[in-house]
Write a protein that holds these residues in place. Structure first.
Motif, mmCIF file in Angstrom:
data_model
loop_
_atom_site.group_PDB
_atom_site.id
_atom_site.type_symbol
_atom_site.label_atom_id
_atom_site.label_comp_id
_atom_site.label_asym_id
_atom_site.label_seq_id
_atom_site.Cartn_x
_atom_site.Cartn_y
_atom_site.Cartn_z
ATOM 1 N N VAL A 1 0.834 -1.273 -0.259
ATOM 2 C CA VAL A 1 0.082 0.278 0.082
ATOM 3 C C VAL A 1 0.667 1.512 0.139
ATOM 4 O O VAL A 1 2.036 0.908 0.516
ATOM 5 C CB VAL A 1 -0.507 -0.051 1.474
ATOM 6 N N ILE A 2 0.123 1.896 -0.848
ATOM 7 C CA ILE A 2 1.245 3.731 -0.957
ATOM 8 C C ILE A 2 -0.210 4.967 -0.138
ATOM 9 O O ILE A 2 -1.054 4.585 -0.849
ATOM 10 C CB ILE A 2 1.540 3.642 -1.996
ATOM 11 N N ILE A 3 0.613 5.010 0.885
ATOM 12 C CA ILE A 3 -0.521 6.700 1.216
ATOM 13 C C ILE A 3 0.128 7.544 0.309
ATOM 14 O O ILE A 3 1.241 7.428 1.118
ATOM 15 C CB ILE A 3 -0.653 6.657 2.505
ATOM 16 N N ALA A 4 -0.957 8.370 -0.291
ATOM 17 C CA ALA A 4 -0.250 9.699 -0.660
ATOM 18 C C ALA A 4 -1.355 10.414 -0.581
ATOM 19 O O ALA A 4 -1.717 11.759 -1.970
ATOM 20 C CB ALA A 4 -0.459 9.231 -2.710
ATOM 21 N N ALA A 5 -2.032 10.498 0.515
ATOM 22 C CA ALA A 5 -2.861 10.792 0.464
ATOM 23 C C ALA A 5 -3.065 12.496 0.597
ATOM 24 O O ALA A 5 -3.997 13.361 1.068
ATOM 25 C CB ALA A 5 -4.326 10.115 1.784
ATOM 26 N N GLY A 6 -2.643 13.332 0.333
ATOM 27 C CA GLY A 6 -2.362 14.669 1.044
ATOM 28 C C GLY A 6 -1.831 14.539 2.302
ATOM 29 O O GLY A 6 -0.779 14.126 2.509
ATOM 30 N N ALA A 7 -2.605 15.946 2.985
ATOM 31 C CA ALA A 7 -2.332 15.460 4.382
ATOM 32 C C ALA A 7 -3.689 14.940 4.839
ATOM 33 O O ALA A 7 -4.545 15.691 5.762
ATOM 34 C CB ALA A 7 -2.355 16.933 4.582
ATOM 35 N N GLY A 8 -4.576 14.366 3.848
ATOM 36 C CA GLY A 8 -6.080 13.415 4.499
ATOM 37 C C GLY A 8 -6.843 14.342 3.396
ATOM 38 O O GLY A 8 -6.792 15.252 2.532
ATOM 39 N N ALA A 9 -8.189 14.776 4.213
ATOM 40 C CA ALA A 9 -9.398 15.380 4.305
ATOM 41 C C ALA A 9 -9.313 16.459 4.492
ATOM 42 O O ALA A 9 -8.979 16.115 4.943
ATOM 43 C CB ALA A 9 -10.701 14.785 4.142
ATOM 44 N N PHE A 10 -9.085 17.192 3.179
ATOM 45 C CA PHE A 10 -9.502 18.736 3.563
ATOM 46 C C PHE A 10 -10.400 19.770 3.083
ATOM 47 O O PHE A 10 -11.543 19.167 2.917
ATOM 48 C CB PHE A 10 -8.070 19.284 2.433
ATOM 49 N N GLY A 11 -10.501 20.615 3.678
ATOM 50 C CA GLY A 11 -11.531 21.748 3.512
ATOM 51 C C GLY A 11 -10.875 23.022 4.028
ATOM 52 O O GLY A 11 -10.728 22.805 4.685
ATOM 53 N N PRO A 12 -11.684 23.575 3.248
ATOM 54 C CA PRO A 12 -10.790 25.345 3.515
ATOM 55 C C PRO A 12 -11.078 26.370 5.194
ATOM 56 O O PRO A 12 -12.410 25.255 5.730
ATOM 57 C CB PRO A 12 -11.525 26.403 2.431
ATOM 58 N N ASN A 13 -10.007 26.517 5.178
ATOM 59 C CA ASN A 13 -10.216 27.308 7.036
ATOM 60 C C ASN A 13 -11.159 29.056 6.376
ATOM 61 O O ASN A 13 -11.298 29.475 6.374
ATOM 62 C CB ASN A 13 -9.675 26.975 7.803
ATOM 63 N N ARG A 14 -12.276 28.295 6.803
ATOM 64 C CA ARG A 14 -13.559 29.751 6.426
ATOM 65 C C ARG A 14 -13.187 30.411 7.237
ATOM 66 O O ARG A 14 -13.128 30.569 8.950
ATOM 67 C CB ARG A 14 -14.822 28.864 6.911
ATOM 68 N N PRO A 15 -13.370 32.332 7.470
ATOM 69 C CA PRO A 15 -13.399 33.082 7.715
ATOM 70 C C PRO A 15 -14.646 33.783 8.550
ATOM 71 O O PRO A 15 -15.281 33.229 8.139
ATOM 72 C CB PRO A 15 -12.986 34.178 6.936
ATOM 73 N N PRO A 16 -14.729 34.049 10.054
ATOM 74 C CA PRO A 16 -15.995 33.751 10.566
ATOM 75 C C PRO A 16 -16.357 35.175 10.045
ATOM 76 O O PRO A 16 -15.707 36.412 11.571
ATOM 77 C CB PRO A 16 -15.006 33.781 11.956
ATOM 78 N N LEU A 17 -17.121 35.011 9.275
ATOM 79 C CA LEU A 17 -18.085 36.626 8.933
ATOM 80 C C LEU A 17 -19.375 36.385 9.287
ATOM 81 O O LEU A 17 -19.441 35.544 8.702
ATOM 82 C CB LEU A 17 -17.478 36.711 7.950
#
Length: 345
Positions: A121-137
């Motif tokens: 197995v080769i894990i090449a998953a970036g840094a895992g599942a990702f989503g944007p850090n959203r500004p608190p507006l």
């Protein structure tokens, strides 16, 4: 592009690659050159990882032999390079479980019910599942729904003649400021301090563009609010730490505050972890579990650089380290690709 869609199908392969970003795609090529077949699994519906999902049109400047190449073009070239080895792509699903098999090898179960049996197995998953850090507006979701607030740019033409505010101090913010200054009606870059975390040459180009009046720098300011109606943006309100405010006319806000990373089920597989990254032997990229390797952004070791080109090198090292598992007792005589060529499709 082959895609195995039927649920509860057992797929036999030499190497299972988790992650279809640039590093995972290049691992297909490296494994293929050593006569090892691959299945590639990714949560996204298309190959390319962050290059496809977040910046398909953004130029990448540190790929050897390409002074500049768009993310989507890089992915296309890597797909072409992997194609002669006929990888199976299982897209739009994630690996929910991984277990060792009696007699060696591994079994992976996907979220759509497939069973993938692999000898490595080769894990090449970036840094895992990702989503944007959203500004608190306030009312952020209403502006996200209309596309007035974005965390990626799929097509630059969508922002032609628009007033764009870019918030952030890293490479994404600076690179998009440079990329959009000749397309958008006006570009304003917002950052809380004069020092940026981007490549020095890019920062110098941005500052030179600001001096020439090609874009505006709002420093030291932070996002404070959004004004508009029914999700249609008209101003981005900025504020200093002292409470001084100003409103910048805007049709779009591009917020580049990084990604929120989550390893997901990978964190439960007994791998050695360090701050949401997988520790590996830098000589082989093997984890603490023999036969499981990690490459690209998800892997860490002393001296690690988070560069695509280093991920490419790690893909080659992992493939060569895996070869004895697939062909035990067979001596691997290293040959350059210029000598051995690439198999015809």
């Amino acid at each position: 592009m082959p895609d195995q869609n039927a649920p509860h199908v057992a797929v036999e392969t030499d190497v299972a690659i988790i992650g279809a970003g640039p590093t995972g795609l290049f691992a297909v090529f490296e494994c293929g050159m050593l006569r090892m077949k691959c299945v590639v699994i990714d949560t996204l519906e298309a190959i390319g990882g962050q290059c496809s999902a977040l910046y398909p049109e953004k130029p990448i400047y540190d790929i050897p032999a390409h002074p500049a190449i768009a993310g989507a073009d890089l992915v296309h070239r890597l797909e072409e390079q992997a194609a002669p080895f006929s990888p199976i792509y299982l897209l739009g699903r994630r690996v929910e479980a991984l277990s060792e098999r009696d007699g060696g090898g591994f079994e992976l179960r996907t979220s759509k019910g497939e069973l993938v049996r692999a000898r490595a197995v080769i894990i090449a998953a970036g840094a895992g599942a990702f989503g944007p850090n959203r500004p608190p507006l306030n009312d952020l979701s209403a502006y996200e729904a209309t596309g007035a607030v974005r965390y990626m740019v799929a097509r630059r033409e969508e922002l032609r003649n628009k007033r764009v505010v870019i918030a952030g101090g890293g490479d994404s913010a600076v690179d998009w400021a440079l990329s959009l200054k000749g397309i958008a009606k006006r570009v304003t870059v917002v950052h809380r301090r004069p020092k940026f975390r981007a490549a020095p040459e890019s920062v110098a180009q941005m500052e030179a563009a600001a001096t020439m009046g090609e874009l505006d720098l709002a420093i030291p300011y932070q996002l404070h609010g959004l004004t508009g109606k029914d999700g249609v943006l008209d101003h981005v309100v900025l504020a200093t730490l002292k409470g001084e405010e100003k409103a910048v006319p805007a049709d779009h806000l591009l917020a580049f505050f990084g990604l929120s990373m989550e390893l997901g089920p990978i964190a439960e597989w007994g791998l050695g972890l360090e701050k949401h990254h997988i520790t590996v032997n830098p000589a082989t990229c093997e984890t603490n579990i023999p036969g499981i390797h990690a490459i690209g952004d998800v892997a860490t070791y002393p001296g690690k650089l988070k560069l695509i080109l280093q991920g490419f090198s790690e893909a080659a090292m992992a493939a060569h380290a895996i070869h004895p598992r697939i062909y035990p007792g067979e001596a691997l005589h290293f040959e350059y690709s210029t000598s051995k060529g690439v198999p015809a499709e």
